[in-house]
Design a protein around this motif. Structure first.
Motif, PDB file in Angstrom:
ATOM      1  N   UNK A  17       0.763  -0.947   0.095  1.00 44.45           N
ATOM      2  CA  UNK A  17      -0.053  -0.063   0.032  1.00 44.45           C
ATOM      3  C   UNK A  17       0.951   1.153   0.148  1.00 44.45           C
ATOM      4  N   UNK A  18       0.728   2.104  -0.940  1.00 46.68           N
ATOM      5  CA  UNK A  18       1.708   3.281  -1.033  1.00 46.68           C
ATOM      6  C   UNK A  18       1.427   4.103   0.257  1.00 46.68           C
ATOM      7  N   UNK A  19       0.442   4.599   0.578  1.00 44.22           N
ATOM      8  CA  UNK A  19       0.404   5.507   1.730  1.00 44.22           C
ATOM      9  C   UNK A  19       0.843   4.707   3.021  1.00 44.22           C
ATOM     10  N   UNK A  20       0.550   3.521   3.132  1.00 41.57           N
ATOM     11  CA  UNK A  20       1.079   2.938   4.361  1.00 41.57           C
ATOM     12  C   UNK A  20       2.620   2.725   4.416  1.00 41.57           C
ATOM     13  N   UNK A  21       3.154   2.195   3.374  1.00 41.84           N
ATOM     14  CA  UNK A  21       4.539   2.091   3.185  1.00 41.84           C
ATOM     15  C   UNK A  21       5.129   3.355   3.564  1.00 41.84           C
ATOM     16  N   UNK A  22       4.661   4.361   2.838  1.00 44.02           N
ATOM     17  CA  UNK A  22       5.420   5.760   3.026  1.00 44.02           C
ATOM     18  C   UNK A  22       5.174   6.277   4.231  1.00 44.02           C
ATOM     19  N   UNK A  23       4.063   5.859   5.175  1.00 47.14           N
ATOM     20  CA  UNK A  23       3.963   6.385   6.695  1.00 47.14           C
ATOM     21  C   UNK A  23       5.020   5.537   7.510  1.00 47.14           C
ATOM     22  N   UNK A  24       5.040   4.313   7.226  1.00 46.95           N
ATOM     23  CA  UNK A  24       6.115   3.451   7.738  1.00 46.95           C
ATOM     24  C   UNK A  24       7.640   3.687   7.687  1.00 46.95           C
ATOM     25  N   UNK A  25       8.028   4.147   6.492  1.00 52.71           N
ATOM     26  CA  UNK A  25       9.408   4.580   6.087  1.00 52.71           C
ATOM     27  C   UNK A  25       9.438   6.218   6.989  1.00 52.71           C
ATOM     28  N   UNK A  26       8.398   6.892   6.919  1.00 45.49           N
ATOM     29  CA  UNK A  26       8.306   8.035   7.988  1.00 45.49           C
ATOM     30  C   UNK A  26       8.747   7.784   9.128  1.00 45.49           C
ATOM     31  N   UNK A  27       8.062   6.759   9.630  1.00 44.99           N
ATOM     32  CA  UNK A  27       8.385   6.288  11.102  1.00 44.99           C
ATOM     33  C   UNK A  27       9.641   5.471  11.539  1.00 44.99           C
ATOM     34  N   UNK A  28      10.462   5.502  10.426  1.00 45.99           N
ATOM     35  CA  UNK A  28      11.587   4.695  10.697  1.00 45.99           C
ATOM     36  C   UNK A  28      11.552   3.034  10.914  1.00 45.99           C
ATOM     37  N   UNK A  29      10.298   2.628  10.628  1.00 46.22           N
ATOM     38  CA  UNK A  29      10.026   1.098  10.390  1.00 46.22           C
ATOM     39  C   UNK A  29      11.095   0.569   9.493  1.00 46.22           C
ATOM     40  N   UNK A  30      11.492  -0.831   9.840  1.00 45.93           N
ATOM     41  CA  UNK A  30      12.166  -1.593   8.952  1.00 45.93           C
ATOM     42  C   UNK A  30      11.558  -3.141   9.007  1.00 45.93           C
ATOM     43  N   UNK A  31      11.717  -3.747   7.863  1.00 45.70           N
ATOM     44  CA  UNK A  31      11.221  -5.235   7.562  1.00 45.70           C
ATOM     45  C   UNK A  31      12.063  -6.107   8.486  1.00 45.70           C
ATOM     46  N   UNK A  32      11.600  -7.187   8.780  1.00 40.34           N
ATOM     47  CA  UNK A  32      12.163  -8.183   9.663  1.00 40.34           C
ATOM     48  C   UNK A  32      13.252  -8.866   8.777  1.00 40.34           C
ATOM     49  N   UNK A  33      14.446  -8.916   9.483  1.00 37.43           N
ATOM     50  CA  UNK A  33      15.895  -9.565   8.642  1.00 37.43           C
ATOM     51  C   UNK A  33      15.706 -10.842   8.827  1.00 37.43           C
ATOM     52  N   UNK A  34      15.700 -11.762   7.413  1.00 41.31           N
ATOM     53  CA  UNK A  34      15.957 -12.900   7.493  1.00 41.31           C
ATOM     54  C   UNK A  34      17.310 -13.574   6.809  1.00 41.31           C
ATOM     55  N   UNK A  35      17.632 -14.706   6.842  1.00 37.30           N
ATOM     56  CA  UNK A  35      18.891 -15.183   6.555  1.00 37.30           C
ATOM     57  C   UNK A  35      18.997 -15.726   5.036  1.00 37.30           C
TER      58      UNK A  35
END
Length: 341
Positions: A17-35
């Motif tokens: 979702x464009x708006x949600x991902x943009x908001x998440x980036x603005x809040x400094x959120x990062x994805x879960x790291x996998x190996x």
């Protein structure tokens, strides 16, 4: 030539979702790291992957049942970017696909079988996916595109080259719209290669975290949205490495927002440092530090972030930049055109 961004779609490890991902980036959120584990050495490299739940509508397309996952990413982003087009408009839409590695998972499997068991072991089901243009063909089939279809292959800045190519296609007049798609999938063999190239490290203490996903931009000759144009310096007139410094003379005005391609590598950090020196008053964004390095896909996603940042602020200009691994530099400039979409 300028083109107008009239549609956008992205598939990221944070969401679609464009708006949600943009908001998440603005809040400094990062994805879960996998190996990502290298079978031969057991090396674990940190990566960001796309959850399968983000791709259910794209994966349901019968043609994609045997395709590499890069095509699933590309189709999902393309569906979102072209949601407002009618079948007649899609018939007047060209396609420019930007790739760095292509369908590397199926390519490794195909040639691995050939090396291990001989030429007759190469699967005819896998072979079509080893072609760089395979994802573009799947996007065209899913959307019903019958116009020009091109695939550009390069490193992290090829997505911006694809935008410049799309603008040229629109200027020719053979298409009313041009869809630009960049996509990336992950495989241990490319992660290992980039680690040996010292672009990342097993403990992620320095360098990039590699990622997958897609970004799509629908460019039109007219309409309301964001105007975008290539402002890459003329490489015939300047020395390599000086392109970033000479950038201001190519711009119509100084940008309010600058989106850097810094992903944590020494080259990326140097680019961001130079951009800060050149545009000290601009808001400087570096989305790869949150979303990871997804090569050609990332540069298209940088432009999406620049457009969203303009839509959701009082700023009037934005610049998206990308420095390739050989120092080659590209940039595009964005300004609102008509009402904000």
């Amino acid at each position: 030539m300028k083109a107008i961004i009239t549609g956008m779609g992205w598939v990221t490890p944070l969401g679609r979702d464009l708006a949600q991902v943009h908001a998440d980036l603005g809040a400094g959120k990062k994805p879960d790291v996998q190996d990502e584990i290298t079978p031969s050495t057991g090396t674990n490299l940190p990566v960001f992957r796309i959850p399968a739940a983000f791709l259910q509508d794209a994966a349901a397309f019968p043609r994609l049942r045997r395709s590499s996952v890069i095509s699933h990413f590309a189709v999902a982003a393309a569906i979102d970017a072209t949601a407002g087009l009618s079948p007649d408009q899609l018939a007047r839409t060209a396609l420019v696909f930007a790739a760095s590695d292509g369908g590397v998972v199926y390519t490794r499997r195909f040639y691995g079988d050939v090396l291990e068991r001989g030429p007759g072991a190469g699967s005819p089901l896998l072979f079509p996916e080893t072609v760089y243009n395979a994802p573009a063909s799947h996007v065209a089939a899913r959307l019903g595109l019958v116009g020009e279809s091109l695939t550009l292959v390069g490193d992290v800045e090829v997505g911006l080259d694809a935008i410049a190519t799309a603008c040229e296609l629109l200027a020719c007049g053979d298409a009313d719209h041009c869809l630009v798609v960049g996509a990336q999938e992950l495989d241990w063999i490319t992660c290992e290669a980039y680690a040996r190239w010292r672009l990342t490290s097993p403990d992620s203490s320095h360098g990039a975290i590699f990622s997958e996903g897609a970004g799509a931009l629908l460019l039109s000759r007219e309409g309301a949205g964001m105007a975008v144009q290539s402002v890459t310096p003329n490489r015939d007139k300047i020395d390599q490495g000086a392109e970033c410094v000479s950038l201001p003379r190519n711009l119509p005005q100084s940008p309010d927002i600058v989106v850097s391609s810094d992903s944590g590598t020494p080259l990326g950090r140097e680019e961001r440092k130079k951009l800060r020196q050149i545009f000290p008053e601009a808001t400087l964004l570096a989305p790869k530090l949150s979303l990871g390095e997804a090569m050609a896909c990332s540069s298209v996603q940088q432009v999406i972030l620049a457009a969203l940042s303009l839509q959701n602020s009082a700023n009037s200009t934005a610049l998206a930049c990308a420095t390739g691994f050989n120092g080659r530099f590209s940039a595009v400039f964005l300004t609102p055109n008509g009402c904000r979409a």
